[in-house]
Design a protein around this motif. Structure first.
Motif, PDB file in Angstrom:
ATOM      1  N   ALA A  17       0.704  -1.141   0.133  1.00  9.98           N
ATOM      2  CA  ALA A  17      -0.117  -0.068  -0.065  1.00  9.98           C
ATOM      3  C   ALA A  17       0.870   1.451  -0.058  1.00  9.98           C
ATOM      4  CB  ALA A  17      -0.921  -0.151   1.251  1.00  9.98           C
ATOM      5  N   LEU A  18       2.034   1.120   0.763  1.00 13.33           N
ATOM      6  CA  LEU A  18       2.953   2.450   0.773  1.00 13.33           C
ATOM      7  C   LEU A  18       3.251   2.576  -0.622  1.00 13.33           C
ATOM      8  CD1 LEU A  18       4.673   1.755   4.043  1.00 13.33           C
ATOM      9  CD2 LEU A  18       2.761   3.465   3.631  1.00 13.33           C
ATOM     10  N   ILE A  19       3.687   1.492  -1.346  1.00 16.94           N
ATOM     11  CA  ILE A  19       4.264   1.657  -2.576  1.00 16.94           C
ATOM     12  C   ILE A  19       3.280   2.186  -3.511  1.00 16.94           C
ATOM     13  CG2 ILE A  19       5.340   0.198  -4.746  1.00 16.94           C
ATOM     14  CD1 ILE A  19       6.511  -1.470  -2.531  1.00 16.94           C
ATOM     15  N   ASN A  20       2.169   1.601  -3.371  1.00 15.16           N
ATOM     16  CA  ASN A  20       1.069   2.023  -4.379  1.00 15.16           C
ATOM     17  C   ASN A  20       0.818   3.619  -4.255  1.00 15.16           C
ATOM     18  OD1 ASN A  20       0.990  -0.613  -5.219  1.00 15.16           O
ATOM     19  ND2 ASN A  20      -1.027  -0.900  -4.364  1.00 15.16           N
ATOM     20  N   LEU A  21       0.660   3.943  -2.947  1.00 18.52           N
ATOM     21  CA  LEU A  21       0.457   5.317  -2.717  1.00 18.52           C
ATOM     22  C   LEU A  21       1.366   6.219  -3.257  1.00 18.52           C
ATOM     23  CD1 LEU A  21      -1.745   6.921  -1.163  1.00 18.52           C
ATOM     24  CD2 LEU A  21      -0.436   6.943   0.913  1.00 18.52           C
ATOM     25  N   GLN A  22       2.482   6.005  -3.527  1.00 15.82           N
ATOM     26  CA  GLN A  22       3.638   6.800  -4.478  1.00 15.82           C
ATOM     27  C   GLN A  22       3.906   6.326  -5.577  1.00 15.82           C
ATOM     28  OE1 GLN A  22       7.121   7.329  -1.308  1.00 15.82           O
ATOM     29  NE2 GLN A  22       6.215   5.204  -0.763  1.00 15.82           N
TER      30      GLN A  22
END
Length: 271
Positions: A17-22
């Protein structure tokens, strides 16, 4: 993409999710913001990224809306971290109505009175000049509800005119706030009774909104009216749960208040 259109995917991990958010895929970014709020992921990295997303300029609809900002604002309220307060207050100036609405709701959830002056400034926007159909130029209902929950008694003079607002849900949000801000029980009951009367409105969606309002303020005098409202039992139970939760602190264990017993009996009848 609205929240209701997003799948309930619990397979996503925090790291992904952290990767996707960026990432560059705007759909994945919107989904990641929703997911973090939906699953109450209280991670400092997530909160920092969501705060940054409140200033995102990449994702904008043809109509001028900011879907990523909306989901980020909603998520930050659910995560309960007051480090987001300043950024959410700045979001109250966003040109997207729904970003302002989400920011006001999240500030209410975070319970920080630092936002009261800005909310009051928004409330002072003329209430009749831009009313069009069923919408207004500001998310007045979210603003009023926030002021009530935050205990902003100094804003009562500015809230009172909204009891006559042409949009019903705004009018009832004002009644909800006045119930919360009234120190005298009899005065508070007058505003609670405005909400009870609204439960007989022909508009089902409005009745659902008022059920939510009554549950939020926990007005015991509304218990029977909630139980008898023409609406889904699931919503009535949620509303009664809010009323019951206001009764629990008033009891001396192991006893329950008469009000709590009364509400529990009504809930049993709905199950």
């Amino acid at each position: 993409m609205s929240e209701s259109e997003l799948p309930d995917d619990n397979q996503l991990t925090l790291e992904q999710a952290l990767i996707n958010l960026q990432c560059e895929d705007l759909g994945l970014r919107i989904y990641a913001a929703w997911w973090l709020g939906r699953f109450r992921v209280k991670d400092s990295r997530a909160i920092a990224l969501l705060i940054n997303a409140l200033a995102d300029e990449a994702d904008r609809t043809d109509a001028g809306g900011y879907p990523l900002r909306r989901n980020a604002a909603r998520a930050l309220g659910k995560l309960g971290d007051r480090s987001a307060v300043s950024a959410l207050i700045r979001s109250l100036d966003c040109e997207d109505f729904y970003v302002r609405e989400a920011a006001a709701q999240s500030l209410e959830m975070l319970g920080d009175i630092a936002c009261v002056p800005k909310l009051l400034e928004m409330l002072n926007t003329p209430i009749t000049s831009e009313v069009s159909g069923l919408e207004s130029e500001q998310p007045f209902d979210a603003i009023l509800e926030a002021l009530g929950t935050l205990g902003a008694v100094e804003t009562i003079p500015q809230i009172l005119p909204f009891l006559e607002h042409p949009i019903p849900r705004v009018k009832y949000a004002a009644a909800r706030a006045m119930y919360q801000l009234s120190s005298d029980p009899e005065t508070a009951a007058q505003y609670g009774n405005i909400l009870i009367n609204a439960l007989s409105n022909n508009d089902l969606q409005l009745r659902r909104t008022v059920l939510s309002d009554l549950g939020a303020i926990g007005y015991l005098g509304a218990a029977e009216a909630i139980s008898n409202t023409m609406a889904e039992n699931s919503l009535k139970l949620i509303s009664l749960k809010g009323v019951l939760e206001k009764q629990i602190p008033l009891a001396t264990p192991p006893d329950l208040t008469a009000g709590a017993v009364r509400v529990m009996a009504l809930m049993d009848d709905l199950l």
